[in-house]
Design a protein around this motif. Structure first.
Motif, PDB file in Angstrom:
ATOM      1  N   VAL A  24       0.866  -1.171   0.000  1.00 42.77           N
ATOM      2  CA  VAL A  24       0.000   0.000   0.000  1.00 42.77           C
ATOM      3  C   VAL A  24       0.905   1.224   0.000  1.00 42.77           C
ATOM      4  O   VAL A  24       1.741   1.386   0.894  1.00 42.77           O
ATOM      5  CB  VAL A  24      -0.929   0.026   1.238  1.00 42.77           C
ATOM      6  N   GLY A  25       0.747   2.070  -1.004  1.00 42.15           N
ATOM      7  CA  GLY A  25       1.546   3.276  -1.115  1.00 42.15           C
ATOM      8  C   GLY A  25       0.666   4.507  -1.161  1.00 42.15           C
ATOM      9  O   GLY A  25      -0.361   4.520  -1.834  1.00 42.15           O
ATOM     10  N   ASP A  26       1.066   5.538  -0.431  1.00 42.45           N
ATOM     11  CA  ASP A  26       0.305   6.783  -0.378  1.00 42.45           C
ATOM     12  C   ASP A  26       1.055   7.843  -1.174  1.00 42.45           C
ATOM     13  O   ASP A  26       2.090   8.337  -0.738  1.00 42.45           O
ATOM     14  CB  ASP A  26       0.125   7.214   1.075  1.00 42.45           C
ATOM     15  N   LEU A  27       0.536   8.197  -2.331  1.00 41.18           N
ATOM     16  CA  LEU A  27       1.169   9.183  -3.199  1.00 41.18           C
ATOM     17  C   LEU A  27       0.494  10.543  -3.109  1.00 41.18           C
ATOM     18  O   LEU A  27       0.797  11.428  -3.904  1.00 41.18           O
ATOM     19  CB  LEU A  27       1.143   8.699  -4.654  1.00 41.18           C
ATOM     20  N   ARG A  28      -0.403  10.714  -2.163  1.00 40.11           N
ATOM     21  CA  ARG A  28      -1.161  11.967  -2.079  1.00 40.11           C
ATOM     22  C   ARG A  28      -0.283  13.162  -1.752  1.00 40.11           C
ATOM     23  O   ARG A  28      -0.562  14.264  -2.174  1.00 40.11           O
ATOM     24  CB  ARG A  28      -2.288  11.842  -1.055  1.00 40.11           C
ATOM     25  N   LYS A  29       0.807  12.971  -1.004  1.00 41.18           N
ATOM     26  CA  LYS A  29       1.695  14.076  -0.660  1.00 41.18           C
ATOM     27  C   LYS A  29       2.949  14.098  -1.533  1.00 41.18           C
ATOM     28  O   LYS A  29       3.866  14.867  -1.279  1.00 41.18           O
ATOM     29  CB  LYS A  29       2.090  13.986   0.816  1.00 41.18           C
ATOM     30  N   LEU A  30       2.977  13.255  -2.531  1.00 43.32           N
ATOM     31  CA  LEU A  30       4.128  13.211  -3.422  1.00 43.32           C
ATOM     32  C   LEU A  30       4.104  14.407  -4.365  1.00 43.32           C
ATOM     33  O   LEU A  30       3.106  14.675  -5.019  1.00 43.32           O
ATOM     34  CB  LEU A  30       4.102  11.909  -4.233  1.00 43.32           C
ATOM     35  N   THR A  31       5.202  15.112  -4.405  1.00 46.05           N
ATOM     36  CA  THR A  31       5.307  16.268  -5.295  1.00 46.05           C
ATOM     37  C   THR A  31       6.209  15.908  -6.466  1.00 46.05           C
ATOM     38  O   THR A  31       6.904  14.890  -6.439  1.00 46.05           O
ATOM     39  CB  THR A  31       5.903  17.481  -4.552  1.00 46.05           C
ATOM     40  N   LEU A  32       6.199  16.746  -7.473  1.00 46.33           N
ATOM     41  CA  LEU A  32       7.046  16.515  -8.635  1.00 46.33           C
ATOM     42  C   LEU A  32       8.515  16.554  -8.238  1.00 46.33           C
ATOM     43  O   LEU A  32       9.333  15.809  -8.778  1.00 46.33           O
ATOM     44  CB  LEU A  32       6.748  17.556  -9.715  1.00 46.33           C
ATOM     45  N   ASN A  33       8.863  17.387  -7.268  1.00 50.69           N
ATOM     46  CA  ASN A  33      10.235  17.469  -6.782  1.00 50.69           C
ATOM     47  C   ASN A  33      10.678  16.152  -6.149  1.00 50.69           C
ATOM     48  O   ASN A  33      11.802  15.698  -6.344  1.00 50.69           O
ATOM     49  CB  ASN A  33      10.350  18.620  -5.775  1.00 50.69           C
ATOM     50  N   ASN A  34       9.773  15.522  -5.362  1.00 47.23           N
ATOM     51  CA  ASN A  34      10.077  14.220  -4.757  1.00 47.23           C
ATOM     52  C   ASN A  34      10.125  13.120  -5.806  1.00 47.23           C
ATOM     53  O   ASN A  34      10.924  12.192  -5.702  1.00 47.23           O
ATOM     54  CB  ASN A  34       9.032  13.860  -3.700  1.00 47.23           C
ATOM     55  N   ALA A  35       9.260  13.200  -6.790  1.00 48.84           N
ATOM     56  CA  ALA A  35       9.196  12.170  -7.826  1.00 48.84           C
ATOM     57  C   ALA A  35      10.476  12.129  -8.648  1.00 48.84           C
ATOM     58  O   ALA A  35      10.874  11.067  -9.134  1.00 48.84           O
ATOM     59  CB  ALA A  35       7.992  12.409  -8.730  1.00 48.84           C
ATOM     60  N   LYS A  36      11.146  13.272  -8.799  1.00 49.04           N
ATOM     61  CA  LYS A  36      12.396  13.306  -9.553  1.00 49.04           C
ATOM     62  C   LYS A  36      13.492  12.502  -8.865  1.00 49.04           C
ATOM     63  O   LYS A  36      14.394  12.000  -9.510  1.00 49.04           O
ATOM     64  CB  LYS A  36      12.873  14.747  -9.723  1.00 49.04           C
ATOM     65  N   LYS A  37      13.400  12.369  -7.546  1.00 50.93           N
ATOM     66  CA  LYS A  37      14.424  11.653  -6.782  1.00 50.93           C
ATOM     67  C   LYS A  37      14.268  10.131  -6.877  1.00 50.93           C
ATOM     68  O   LYS A  37      15.192   9.402  -6.555  1.00 50.93           O
ATOM     69  CB  LYS A  37      14.378  12.080  -5.321  1.00 50.93           C
ATOM     70  N   LEU A  38      13.096   9.650  -7.280  1.00 52.54           N
ATOM     71  CA  LEU A  38      12.871   8.212  -7.394  1.00 52.54           C
ATOM     72  C   LEU A  38      13.643   7.662  -8.588  1.00 52.54           C
ATOM     73  O   LEU A  38      13.605   8.222  -9.675  1.00 52.54           O
ATOM     74  CB  LEU A  38      11.382   7.906  -7.558  1.00 52.54           C
ATOM     75  N   ASN A  39      14.314   6.572  -8.371  1.00 50.58           N
ATOM     76  CA  ASN A  39      15.059   5.932  -9.437  1.00 50.58           C
ATOM     77  C   ASN A  39      14.285   4.683  -9.862  1.00 50.58           C
ATOM     78  O   ASN A  39      14.221   3.711  -9.106  1.00 50.58           O
ATOM     79  CB  ASN A  39      16.461   5.563  -8.952  1.00 50.58           C
ATOM     80  N   PRO A  40      13.702   4.676 -11.064  1.00 48.54           N
ATOM     81  CA  PRO A  40      12.908   3.518 -11.474  1.00 48.54           C
ATOM     82  C   PRO A  40      13.718   2.233 -11.573  1.00 48.54           C
ATOM     83  O   PRO A  40      13.187   1.151 -11.338  1.00 48.54           O
ATOM     84  CB  PRO A  40      12.335   3.924 -12.834  1.00 48.54           C
ATOM     85  N   LEU A  41      15.005   2.330 -11.883  1.00 44.88           N
ATOM     86  CA  LEU A  41      15.839   1.126 -11.960  1.00 44.88           C
ATOM     87  C   LEU A  41      16.009   0.481 -10.584  1.00 44.88           C
ATOM     88  O   LEU A  41      15.963  -0.748 -10.459  1.00 44.88           O
ATOM     89  CB  LEU A  41      17.207   1.461 -12.556  1.00 44.88           C
ATOM     90  N   VAL A  42      16.198   1.304  -9.554  1.00 46.53           N
ATOM     91  CA  VAL A  42      16.338   0.765  -8.197  1.00 46.53           C
ATOM     92  C   VAL A  42      15.028   0.139  -7.743  1.00 46.53           C
ATOM     93  O   VAL A  42      15.020  -0.942  -7.150  1.00 46.53           O
ATOM     94  CB  VAL A  42      16.795   1.880  -7.219  1.00 46.53           C
ATOM     95  N   LEU A  43      13.898   0.794  -8.039  1.00 53.45           N
ATOM     96  CA  LEU A  43      12.595   0.228  -7.675  1.00 53.45           C
ATOM     97  C   LEU A  43      12.363  -1.103  -8.387  1.00 53.45           C
ATOM     98  O   LEU A  43      11.882  -2.069  -7.793  1.00 53.45           O
ATOM     99  CB  LEU A  43      11.480   1.215  -8.022  1.00 53.45           C
ATOM    100  N   HIS A  44      12.721  -1.157  -9.666  1.00 53.58           N
ATOM    101  CA  HIS A  44      12.551  -2.387 -10.440  1.00 53.58           C
ATOM    102  C   HIS A  44      13.427  -3.509  -9.876  1.00 53.58           C
ATOM    103  O   HIS A  44      12.969  -4.636  -9.698  1.00 53.58           O
ATOM    104  CB  HIS A  44      12.893  -2.124 -11.907  1.00 53.58           C
ATOM    105  N   LYS A  45      14.680  -3.195  -9.564  1.00 54.86           N
ATOM    106  CA  LYS A  45      15.583  -4.204  -9.001  1.00 54.86           C
ATOM    107  C   LYS A  45      15.099  -4.694  -7.645  1.00 54.86           C
ATOM    108  O   LYS A  45      15.201  -5.878  -7.336  1.00 54.86           O
ATOM    109  CB  LYS A  45      16.996  -3.644  -8.881  1.00 54.86           C
TER     110      LYS A  45
END
Length: 173
Positions: A24-45
């Motif tokens: 369960v993930g809560d993205l309601r407070k996620l901003t574009l600035n925070n989203a830039k820090k997410l690395n999709p490769l790390v999440l995928h791994k």
């Protein structure tokens, strides 16, 4: 994050019989600035580590979202996934829609449930994963290896196939 998921996955394998998990993930407070820090490769791994290497099954991935932009982004990302994984990602616009899928007894207070808050659960989880007993088991598993001196030596394939190994002879017409 990968290290945490590795520790968590090993803990579940050691202490629990897990038939699958729901995130369960809560993205309601996620901003574009925070989203830039997410690395999709790390999440995928990290997800591959849990599902492929440790054999854990992800039943559902519930996401709360209040932004039209992230709805669009998530729907775009879902198109790159297989149909099986696409069906497992559920986007909720409110917490009440989650209550129909997961009983309130299993949800933390932050999500309108009866369980401890996510902060308390995270603290307990961190304390357990940092315990000396769990860290000793992880160190032991890091050093686990096969003893090649105990492997049976068979020369049949070497003599008749020309290649060492434990596979059947390959016939090519």
């Amino acid at each position: 994050m990968k290290i945490f998921l590795l520790k968590m996955g090993h803990y579940v394998l050691t202490h629990d019989y897990c038939q699958g998990f729901e995130l369960v993930g809560d993205l309601r407070k996620l901003t574009l600035n925070n989203a830039k820090k997410l690395n999709p490769l790390v999440l995928h791994k990290a997800l591959m580590l849990l599902t492929e290497c440790m054999g854990q099954r992800m039943k559902k991935f519930h996401l709360f979202n209040g932004s039209v932009f992230f709805d669009f982004l998530l729907n775009l990302l879902k198109q790159g996934l297989s149909s099986k994984l696409r069906e497992r990602i559920v986007i909720h616009s409110s917490i009440e829609s989650l209550h129909g899928l997961i009983p309130k007894e299993r949800l933390p207070k932050d999500f309108g449930g009866e369980e401890m808050s996510t902060k308390k659960l995270a603290d307990l989880t961190f304390k357990e994963l940092s315990s000396d007993e769990h860290l000793e088991k992880l160190k032991f598993m890091e050093q686990a290896a096969t003893d090649e001196s105990l492997r049976l030596i068979s020369t049949f394939n070497e003599e008749y196939s020309g290649v060492p190994g434990s596979f059947k002879t390959l016939c090519v017409d």
